[in-house]
Design an enzyme around this catalytic site. Structure first.
Site, PDB file in Angstrom:
ATOM      1  N   LYS A 156     -38.076 -21.532  33.672  1.00  0.00           N
ATOM      2  CA  LYS A 156     -36.815 -21.003  33.133  1.00  0.00           C
ATOM      3  C   LYS A 156     -36.384 -21.732  31.868  1.00  0.00           C
ATOM      4  CE  LYS A 156     -34.657 -21.896  36.945  1.00  0.00           C
ATOM      5  NZ  LYS A 156     -35.777 -22.487  37.681  1.00  0.00           N
TER       6      LYS A 156
ATOM      7  N   ASP B 119     -30.022 -24.412  33.950  1.00  0.00           N
ATOM      8  CA  ASP B 119     -30.079 -24.960  35.302  1.00  0.00           C
ATOM      9  C   ASP B 119     -29.009 -24.394  36.235  1.00  0.00           C
ATOM     10  OD1 ASP B 119     -31.368 -26.675  37.249  1.00  0.00           O
ATOM     11  OD2 ASP B 119     -29.536 -27.850  37.190  1.00  0.00           O
TER      12      ASP B 119
END
Length: 151
Positions: A25, A43
């Site tokens: 990601k 995050d």
């Protein structure tokens, strides 16, 4: 609602990047930023319902931060304060990304978004997300696959 993931925006349209730790990601987010996308959150993403849609922002303590594996937690980056989410992307291993995925939805706070899988490490991943936003904006069409029902 706090969601594990990351978020980038392009022309005001946000993309929510989902996946377990190590799925890529933040790396994909870093590459998107290199192509002119705005950092929204890394995050942890704060989601809130607004009208028929969802908006994303970073928790205050994480605003302007990105974790760069092998380098560290980088602070002081310019970031967008929030974005209207248009799309959710599942960062998955290449073997789990079908050539023509079925349409799917990400659901949160009673709202939904189109959702499809991407192997985050693929060189074409940033371009795939840009194409998906073009389909969702009605500038391109998808004749088969994950976004077929929206074009």
């Amino acid at each position: 609602m706090l969601q594990h993931g990351s978020c980038a925006a392009r022309h005001g349209a946000g993309v929510l990047l989902l996946g377990p730790p190590g799925a890529g990601k933040s790396d994909l987010l870093l590459r998107l930023m290199g192509e002119g996308w705005s950092l929204v959150a890394d995050d942890q993403v704060l989601l809130r319902a607004e009208g028929e849609g969802l908006r994303a922002s970073a928790p205050e303590r994480l605003r302007g931060l990105i974790e760069v594996r092998g380098l560290g937690l980088i602070a002081g980056l310019e970031s967008a304060p929030e974005a209207a989410l248009a799309l959710a992307v599942d960062c998955r291993p290449r073997a789990e990304v079908p050539r023509l995925p079925e349409p799917a939805r990400f659901e949160a706070l009673g709202r939904g978004l189109p959702r499809f899988p991407v192997h985050a490490a693929d060189a074409s991943a940033p371009r795939r997300l840009a194409l998906a936003l073009e389909v969702l904006a009605g500038r391109l069409s998808c004749r088969a696959g994950a976004l077929e029902s929206v074009s």
